[in-house]
Design an enzyme around this catalytic site. Sequence first.
Site, PDB file in Angstrom:
ATOM      1  N   HIS A  38       0.823  -1.317   0.244  1.00 46.81           N
ATOM      2  CA  HIS A  38       0.068  -0.069  -0.111  1.00 46.81           C
ATOM      3  C   HIS A  38       0.874   1.514   0.003  1.00 46.81           C
ATOM      4  CE1 HIS A  38       0.212  -0.307   4.537  1.00 46.81           C
ATOM      5  NE2 HIS A  38       0.217   1.108   4.438  1.00 46.81           N
ATOM      6  N   ASP A  69      -0.266  -7.569   0.965  1.00 49.19           N
ATOM      7  CA  ASP A  69       0.146  -6.252   1.394  1.00 49.19           C
ATOM      8  C   ASP A  69       1.715  -6.086   1.510  1.00 49.19           C
ATOM      9  OD1 ASP A  69       0.260  -3.389   1.755  1.00 49.19           O
ATOM     10  OD2 ASP A  69      -0.696  -3.393   3.666  1.00 49.19           O
ATOM     11  N   SER A 147       4.227   1.675   8.686  1.00 47.33           N
ATOM     12  CA  SER A 147       3.895   0.755   7.789  1.00 47.33           C
ATOM     13  C   SER A 147       5.114   0.392   7.006  1.00 47.33           C
ATOM     14  CB  SER A 147       2.873   1.101   6.697  1.00 47.33           C
ATOM     15  OG  SER A 147       1.712   1.275   7.128  1.00 47.33           O
TER      16      SER A 147
END
Length: 179
Positions: A38, A69, A147
Amino acid sequence: FCTSASPNYFVPWQIQPQTTSTSSGFVIEGKRIICNAHGITDQVFIRVRKHGDATKYRAEIVATGHDCDLAILSVESEQFWKGLTPLSFGGIPSLQGSVVVVGYPKGGDCISVTKGVVSRVVVHTYSHSNQVLLTIQIDAAINSGNSGGPALQGKTVVGVAFQGMNKSQNIGYIIPSPV
């Protein structure tokens, strides 16, 4: 550092204006970097920077797994790889085991380290793909920009930080290393 331009599904011959975003990643064997998918979706170009060095190096996508992801990047510049040690992967941590999440969340330009405890090992929906896969819930803060950072037990990676829970405090999720 990712510059991206999303498609315009209402006017398919045009693209949306370019946007920029930042996320984290870490070095693995084979001169590769793991990050979240992402963080590089609809990329126009990607630049990476290593800790303690202001230079940004151009990176290319080697593989992307939107369902889980995760993405793998490469950097052609040999200068980037000097002094870097790849991390190795471990197994799934046990409940109540300690983990350390490392990354570059928004709000600062320095590395951030948060410590937490494994609360659950459960099948959960990944927000990027809407797939239901194995996740590990931890009580360490995972904020925007974190992330893609490694979740460590000792010196081994047990997961990759990827999402938090909206309207909650100290609930974060990591992608277990077997995924």
